[in-house]
Each structure stands twice: as structure tokens, then as C-alpha cells.
Design an enzyme around this catalytic site. Sequence first.
Site, PDB file in Angstrom:
ATOM      1  N   TYR A 156       0.857  -1.185   0.000  1.00  0.00           N
ATOM      2  CA  TYR A 156       0.000   0.000   0.000  1.00  0.00           C
ATOM      3  C   TYR A 156       0.890   1.230   0.000  1.00  0.00           C
ATOM      4  O   TYR A 156       1.774   1.363   0.846  1.00  0.00           O
ATOM      5  CB  TYR A 156      -0.897  -0.018   1.244  1.00  0.00           C
ATOM      6  N   ASP A 169       9.477   2.944  -0.516  1.00  0.00           N
ATOM      7  CA  ASP A 169       8.437   3.527   0.325  1.00  0.00           C
ATOM      8  C   ASP A 169       8.771   3.168   1.765  1.00  0.00           C
ATOM      9  O   ASP A 169       8.506   2.058   2.228  1.00  0.00           O
ATOM     10  CB  ASP A 169       7.068   2.967  -0.085  1.00  0.00           C
ATOM     11  N   LYS A 228       5.109   8.926   8.989  1.00  0.00           N
ATOM     12  CA  LYS A 228       4.820   8.201  10.227  1.00  0.00           C
ATOM     13  C   LYS A 228       5.818   8.481  11.358  1.00  0.00           C
ATOM     14  O   LYS A 228       5.757   9.526  11.984  1.00  0.00           O
ATOM     15  CB  LYS A 228       4.669   6.710   9.930  1.00  0.00           C
TER      16      LYS A 228
END
Length: 437
Positions: A143, A246, A274
Amino acid sequence: MTRDLTQTHALFQKAKQFIPYGVNSNFRYWGDEDTLVVTRGEGAYIWDADENQYIDYRLAFGPIILGHAYPPVAERVTKAIRDGTIFAWTTPLEIQLAERIVRMTGVDKVRLSNTGTEATMHALRIARGYTGRERFIKFEGQYHGMYDYVLFSTAGTPVGALGSRRNPINVQSSSGIPDGIRQYVVNLPFNDLERLEETVEAQWHELAAIFVEPLMGNTAGIMPQPGWLEKIRELCDRYGIVLMFDEVKTGFRIANGGAQEYFGVKADLVTYAKAMGNGFPIAAIGGKEGVMEVIGSGVSHGGTYTGNAIGVAAANATLEILETEPVIETLFERGQKLMDGIHEILNRADIPHFVTGLPPIFSFILGADEEPTDFRGYCAGDDSLYERIAMALLDRGVMLEGDGREPWFLCYSHGEKEIARTLTAFEEAVKYVKRET
């Protein structure tokens, strides 16, 4: 065991009057009975509207690296707010943060963003601008954010819809995506060297990028097999393709330099978010100077809130702590105790399983005959049993995602006491579920 959720349920019903499904992200909806309303967090704990306390391993899907409401971060943000938050000019705090990211990760240049979605979206544009090509490879079960190009064959995809390994199908993960978008993305199984190599050799002239989570951050933390990331690097070098890591989940969580440092493979572009800001909205794109320089020569990147003082101050404070305190070492030490304890408890209960990932970001897969190396393998496990254990843990004051695809996350505030309490609750939960089965 049952929790009193009277106030939580009342507030959630009110939320549904004004917010679709009562949540501001689809992933937060657990159904009308199980969706929580959380009122506060401190350290390794959160509390719902009925004051039920939980040891938190969900950690907002990974941003909390130090602990909820961590005082040194909150104090730095409070100080920054007093001087104003956005100016549409560069600030000293932005320069300080970019310099720190370069030092910690080894990238050459940095551009700031606000969310992981924004960072990966802009990184894809940079790769296309650099190569003059339009298509890209991603991997099933990974994702990369909430925008059209990457919402294909994500971790929510029914495995039966993926087609054969030799000729995978791009499975759309949302309505509302124009049909023509699917022609730009090539989905392949993770860790499948043969499929990767034959695809790149046949289509390299169309490929701007290979976009990869170095470990499967949305599929139980499944690790790259030996040689996997190295082969991607080799193919990108051979065919002039941009290698994009990523690191929205792995960045500043598995090493101060992220997955590039941990696995010893350098990417051309890297995206962070994050853990970078311990829960504040902040993200970044880092990369090699030759690739990043296209931003100044025709590739658009921007945003009103990029470089805002709140996110930047939080990131500076968080990364400073990571550089000066043994945060990562502590996560590995305590996370390993948790992984080992879970493994031993499941063994005693005669539940076949594999513990996957790394101590700061891990999960376990139940009922699979072979250790999974990709999303298709993960789907051979027993999701229903995992969910029943997770919900039993919730009743015992331990918070994790009910879906085993989302890993457990550790933060610096998880101490020996919390690990011990968690393992006690886990054993109780497993025994309870076995009795009820």
C-alpha cells in the site's frame, strides 16, 4: 471478559450523524459494535471514552515511535506554534530538519510534505519526470497511499481475484478510479525474482520506477528474501529505472537510516512519514541529487502546508531523540521479547504459526503450512483465528489491529512491564479462544 463501552457507543452513534461511517479514514471502521472513540493517549497507553485503558500496539498505524503525547516533542511543538506556523517562506527549522534527514539517511536532497500519500505521489511524479517514462512496478499486498495510481492489488484485495502469478491482474481497490489508470501500474508478487526479471526485461523502456516497501508493511511485515532488494537495485541500474523505497513505515523505525541502512541497499528516491514526527503530520521525499534536481527544472512539487512549523518542530524533536538516545536498540530488544513470547505461547497451544517481520514492526501468521514470502502466501493463513485472538486481547486491555495484515508496532514507551502484561494477556486470550472454538 467484557468492557463497558456505553459512552463510546453513544459518541460513535453521534459521529455517524455527521461523518460517513463515523470515521475519517475507512481503515478505522471496525463495525458499529467494535469501532472505538478514543479520548487520550500517554506513553504506551490509550483510553477510550469509557476510560478503558489499552496497551497500544496499533500506535495509529505506526507513527508513534516514542510514545503518545511524548513531552519533549509536545514542548518543542508548543514553542514553535507561538512563533507562527506557516509563512510561505523557508524557515530555519526546515533547514535544520533537511540537514538532519540527510545526515541520518544518506540521501542527498530532501523535500518536505505532510503525509505518506503526498510523499509517494510526488515521488512518482519525480521519477516520471526524471526518466521520461510513465509506467511503474509495484507489488501485490503493498500500500502506497490514497491516490488513484497505487490503489491496485493492495492488502485488501481478495487473493482469488489476482489471477495467476505469471500474469497477475491489477485489482482495483476503490470505486471512482478512471479505468485508464490501470494501464500505468504493473503489479507483481513480492519476492518473486523470476517474475520481476522477466517483466523488467520485457517492459523496461516503459518503466519509470519500481516502487517497493522494503518489507511488507501492510502484509504482516513479511521480509525480503536474500537477494530480493539487491536484484531490484541491479535491474534499475541496468535499465535506467528509478528505485523508489516507500519507507513510510520502515523509515526511522527499523534503523535511524531506515531500510536503506538496515538492508544495505540504496534507493534513488525514498519516502518518509509516520515515525518521522511521532504522530504529527509530516513527511519527506529524499533522494539522489541527480534525480531530485528535476524538481527545479520542470517537475512540480508543492503544497500550502509543506514545511509547516508544527510538523517540522515535531520531526526535529523526534529525530534528535533518535540520534541521541537508544530508541531503535530498545525497540529491537523489547520487541524481540514480545515476538519470542508470542511464539512460545502459540507453540504451547499447538497452533501452527510463523512470526514475521522485525521487532519494531512484526506480526504472526496462523495456520499456514509454509512461511509466507508474499501476499498470496499470507492469504493461506487463518485470518479468522487471528481476529478472534485480537478481539480477546482487546477485552484484556491490549490494543492491536484486528486484521493480521497490519503489523504490531513498538514504541520507546513500551517497557518491561507492558511487555510482561501483554504476554500474560496473550496467553489468556489464546486459551479463551481455544475453549470457545
